[in-house]
Design a protein around this motif. Sequence first.
Motif, PDB file in Angstrom:
ATOM      1  N   HIS A  57      -8.056   1.780  -1.822  1.00 63.17           N
ATOM      2  CA  HIS A  57      -8.621   2.205  -0.550  1.00 63.17           C
ATOM      3  C   HIS A  57      -9.228   3.572  -0.804  1.00 63.17           C
ATOM      4  O   HIS A  57      -8.518   4.500  -1.197  1.00 63.17           O
ATOM      5  CB  HIS A  57      -7.544   2.324   0.529  1.00 63.17           C
ATOM      6  CG  HIS A  57      -7.183   1.008   1.160  1.00 63.17           C
ATOM      7  ND1 HIS A  57      -6.130   0.872   2.023  1.00 63.17           N
ATOM      8  CD2 HIS A  57      -7.775  -0.212   1.051  1.00 63.17           C
ATOM      9  CE1 HIS A  57      -6.084  -0.401   2.428  1.00 63.17           C
ATOM     10  NE2 HIS A  57      -7.051  -1.070   1.845  1.00 63.17           N
ATOM     11  N   GLU A  99     -12.095   2.830   4.359  1.00 64.21           N
ATOM     12  CA  GLU A  99     -11.549   2.775   5.733  1.00 64.21           C
ATOM     13  C   GLU A  99     -11.860   4.100   6.418  1.00 64.21           C
ATOM     14  O   GLU A  99     -11.010   4.714   7.053  1.00 64.21           O
ATOM     15  CB  GLU A  99     -10.030   2.583   5.691  1.00 64.21           C
ATOM     16  CG  GLU A  99      -9.535   1.345   4.970  1.00 64.21           C
ATOM     17  CD  GLU A  99      -8.029   1.385   4.742  1.00 64.21           C
ATOM     18  OE1 GLU A  99      -7.493   2.422   4.306  1.00 64.21           O
ATOM     19  OE2 GLU A  99      -7.382   0.366   5.013  1.00 64.21           O
ATOM     20  N   GLU A 112       0.833  -1.207   0.000  1.00 61.49           N
ATOM     21  CA  GLU A 112       0.000   0.000   0.000  1.00 61.49           C
ATOM     22  C   GLU A 112       0.862   1.249   0.000  1.00 61.49           C
ATOM     23  O   GLU A 112       1.880   1.307   0.696  1.00 61.49           O
ATOM     24  CB  GLU A 112      -0.911  -0.006   1.245  1.00 61.49           C
ATOM     25  CG  GLU A 112      -1.780   1.246   1.315  1.00 61.49           C
ATOM     26  CD  GLU A 112      -2.843   1.208   2.405  1.00 61.49           C
ATOM     27  OE1 GLU A 112      -2.988   0.171   3.077  1.00 61.49           O
ATOM     28  OE2 GLU A 112      -3.522   2.243   2.569  1.00 61.49           O
ATOM     29  N   HIS A 157      -3.869   8.641   1.277  1.00 60.29           N
ATOM     30  CA  HIS A 157      -2.408   8.693   1.356  1.00 60.29           C
ATOM     31  C   HIS A 157      -1.818   9.311   0.094  1.00 60.29           C
ATOM     32  O   HIS A 157      -0.850  10.078   0.153  1.00 60.29           O
ATOM     33  CB  HIS A 157      -1.818   7.284   1.555  1.00 60.29           C
ATOM     34  CG  HIS A 157      -2.373   6.563   2.731  1.00 60.29           C
ATOM     35  ND1 HIS A 157      -2.191   5.215   2.942  1.00 60.29           N
ATOM     36  CD2 HIS A 157      -3.118   7.002   3.773  1.00 60.29           C
ATOM     37  CE1 HIS A 157      -2.807   4.865   4.053  1.00 60.29           C
ATOM     38  NE2 HIS A 157      -3.371   5.923   4.574  1.00 60.29           N
TER      39      HIS A 157
END
Length: 280
Positions: A211, A256, A143, A177
Amino acid sequence: MTVQLGAHLSIGQGYAAAVRRVHEMGGNALQIFSASPRIWRRPKVAEKDILEFKQAKAKLDVEPVVFHSQYLINLAVDNPTSQKSITNLIWELKLAEKMGVIGTVIHLGSYLKANPQLGYQILLKNISAVLAEAPSNVYFIMENAAGNKVGQTLDELLRIIKSLQDKRLRLCWDTCHGFAAGVDLSTKEKLDRFLEIIDTKVGLERLVLWHFNDSRDPFNSHRDRHANIGEGYIGLDTFRVILNHPLANRVPIIIETPGFAGRGPDKENLDILKELIDKQ
Ligand SMILES: [Zn+2]
């Protein structure tokens, strides 16, 4: 719904309960921890729990299910932590094979004070040590990271795949991210370019998971704080673009998010995403 869309859920009530809950939320994909993410000790998993999980997954058609590795993992150092990380990842990937879970999503860690050149060699050695003992049919899914961690850039992750040439090495791209690390996917052209880089360098089939998280912090802030979809700085455009891109929306999506009630990923976040999918 053809898009595979689901959530990271707790296994507090068992593996099968997480499958049932994501189905109730209207999801058809699932991410779970294999065991507690905060302690090293790994439990013995009962055969009956594995069976119950596999039956629930098949009956409710929740596919894929993916593990998320522990927060403690660091593969970018050479110390007792990296040794425990290797041992536990091998354990987890073997369990994934038994459970019909496609693989595990891994944050590679941080070089800490080591020189990054040396750190990179250690990282490759540690990943290889995991792969040497892991089953042949599960994915080691790297990730992207925010902040001062390994995997902040797409290039860094692609370089690892090119260095090791193992077909189990795959990618998970986290929108929060990526946004925090300065990657903008808010238009079709930008997403095209992003996918083209992956395809040219390692093949687009390496991207196996998104994600989807909004970001509580501004673009390029290098901070990692997830927000509910539409409540952060990313906004809805990026999600709409990915959800309607014919190459990008073949890749399963996991949320998430903190949840609108603050209890973790919820139906409301999934519903917002479903609304963004163009109706034919
Ligand atoms: Zn993530």
